[in-house]
Design a protein around this motif. Structure first.
Motif, PDB file in Angstrom:
ATOM      1  N   SER A 114      19.201  28.333  54.897  1.00 44.75           N
ATOM      2  CA  SER A 114      19.945  27.097  54.650  1.00 44.75           C
ATOM      3  C   SER A 114      21.222  27.110  55.490  1.00 44.75           C
ATOM      4  O   SER A 114      21.645  28.153  55.996  1.00 44.75           O
ATOM      5  CB  SER A 114      20.292  26.952  53.162  1.00 44.75           C
ATOM      6  N   ASP A 116      25.252  26.335  55.576  1.00 46.02           N
ATOM      7  CA  ASP A 116      26.441  26.167  54.750  1.00 46.02           C
ATOM      8  C   ASP A 116      27.327  25.100  55.384  1.00 46.02           C
ATOM      9  O   ASP A 116      28.158  25.378  56.252  1.00 46.02           O
ATOM     10  CB  ASP A 116      27.192  27.493  54.633  1.00 46.02           C
ATOM     11  N   ALA A 119      31.301  25.395  54.934  1.00 46.30           N
ATOM     12  CA  ALA A 119      32.000  26.315  55.841  1.00 46.30           C
ATOM     13  C   ALA A 119      32.210  25.698  57.213  1.00 46.30           C
ATOM     14  O   ALA A 119      33.169  26.051  57.921  1.00 46.30           O
ATOM     15  CB  ALA A 119      31.202  27.611  55.971  1.00 46.30           C
ATOM     16  N   THR A 149      34.432  21.412  49.958  1.00 47.86           N
ATOM     17  CA  THR A 149      34.107  22.760  49.485  1.00 47.86           C
ATOM     18  C   THR A 149      32.900  22.750  48.558  1.00 47.86           C
ATOM     19  O   THR A 149      32.113  23.713  48.527  1.00 47.86           O
ATOM     20  CB  THR A 149      35.316  23.386  48.762  1.00 47.86           C
ATOM     21  N   ASP A 152      26.795  20.911  48.824  1.00 47.51           N
ATOM     22  CA  ASP A 152      25.652  21.824  48.738  1.00 47.51           C
ATOM     23  C   ASP A 152      25.127  22.149  50.131  1.00 47.51           C
ATOM     24  O   ASP A 152      25.179  21.311  51.039  1.00 47.51           O
ATOM     25  CB  ASP A 152      24.521  21.195  47.908  1.00 47.51           C
ATOM     26  N   PRO A 153      24.591  23.344  50.327  1.00 49.00           N
ATOM     27  CA  PRO A 153      24.003  23.690  51.620  1.00 49.00           C
ATOM     28  C   PRO A 153      22.767  22.826  51.912  1.00 49.00           C
ATOM     29  O   PRO A 153      22.127  22.314  50.997  1.00 49.00           O
ATOM     30  CB  PRO A 153      23.620  25.173  51.459  1.00 49.00           C
TER      31      PRO A 153
END
Length: 281
Positions: A114, A116, A119, A149, A152-153
């Protein structure tokens, strides 16, 4: 010409045709596997897709849903998603999303299937907040950072599934198998072609020369096809990606063709040196 000679001539022609077909399968398999295995170059090839309306629209819809679920209102989330993708500093971020998506599709690590997104987007919080404020959305940087933040990935593939691309993918295995089968068929058909020919050395040299010309033609087709698909040099994202894909690894068939051409030249020179001199009676 006798029926036996006609049958022999026909069989030689069929063997030569099968040899050419097998050579095409071999070159296509080698080139395709080289493209699929090199995920870094594949990511660079697909990076122009980040600017396409189809990809940008899907990412925008996903961001809108995620931001709304993270605390922003539906109207604010829609504006925020549009502003995120329209901001000049976010363009490279979306390209990074595509690159990491390619990596996630190729990795054998179950934890890396997945992307991120948080990030990737959080470092651009300041620019995104400024863009939202200019668009009339009164949000603070802390609020935007908190929403980013909690994104969801993006799941590229199920961790239990095999990689979609890369050296360990079924696609790379299939292309490698096709190349091996092509090489075996080349060997069998080439052996038959040489065995049925009157001058076997000349026949072998002819096959090597034919393979060299086929490989060089394959490389030329890739280069010319790359330009034909996108002559403007990046005007359309999808066409640019297809052009880069056609252009990638074109040195593979070129190298094979040059090596085969060198082998044909060596065979020709060797034949001239060992050919006995003509003598008069």
């Amino acid at each position: 010409m006798s029926p036996r000679e006609r049958s022999r001539s026909f069989a030689i022609g069929v063997a030569g045709w099968v040899f050419g077909l097998a050579a095409t399968v071999l070159l296509g398999g080698i080139w395709g596997r080289a493209v699929v295995v090199d995920t870094n170059e594949l990511a660079d090839t697909l990076s122009p897709l980040a600017a396409s309306e189809l990809v940008a629209g899907r990412i925008s819809a996903w961001l809108e849903t995620e931001l709304a679920g993270a605390g922003l209102g539906e109207a604010e989330a829609g504006v925020a998603a549009a502003q995120i993708l329209a901001h000049p500093s976010v363009g490279p971020v979306v390209e990074q999303l595509v690159a990491e998506g390619v990596e996630a599709a190729a990795t054998g690590d179950p934890d890396g299937t997945s992307v991120d997104v948080a990030a990737i987007l959080v470092p651009a919080t300041g620019q995104i907040t400024a863009g939202l404020n200019l668009a009339g959305v009164p949000v603070g940087e802390d609020q935007v950072a908190d929403a980013l933040t909690r994104l969801d990935p993006i799941v590229i593939r199920d961790p239990a599934d095999q990689p979609l691309i890369g050296a360990g993918s079924p696609l790379a295995t299939s292309l490698g198998t096709a190349a091996i089968l092509g090489a075996i068929l080349m060997l069998l058909s080439g052996s038959a072609y040489v065995a049925m020919s009157r001058d076997r050395v000349k026949a072998a040299r002819s096959l090597v020369t034919r393979f060299a010309l086929g490989a060089l033609s394959f490389a030329v087709i890739l280069r010319v096809g790359s330009w034909l698909v996108d002559p403007a040099g990046g005007r359309a994202p999808f066409r640019e990606s297809f052009a880069l894909l056609a252009d990638s690894k074109w040195m593979v068939p070129l190298t094979i063709g040059l090596a085969a051409a060198g082998a044909a030249l060596v065979m020709r020179l060797a034949r001239k040196r060992i050919r006995p001199a003509a003598t008069s009676r």
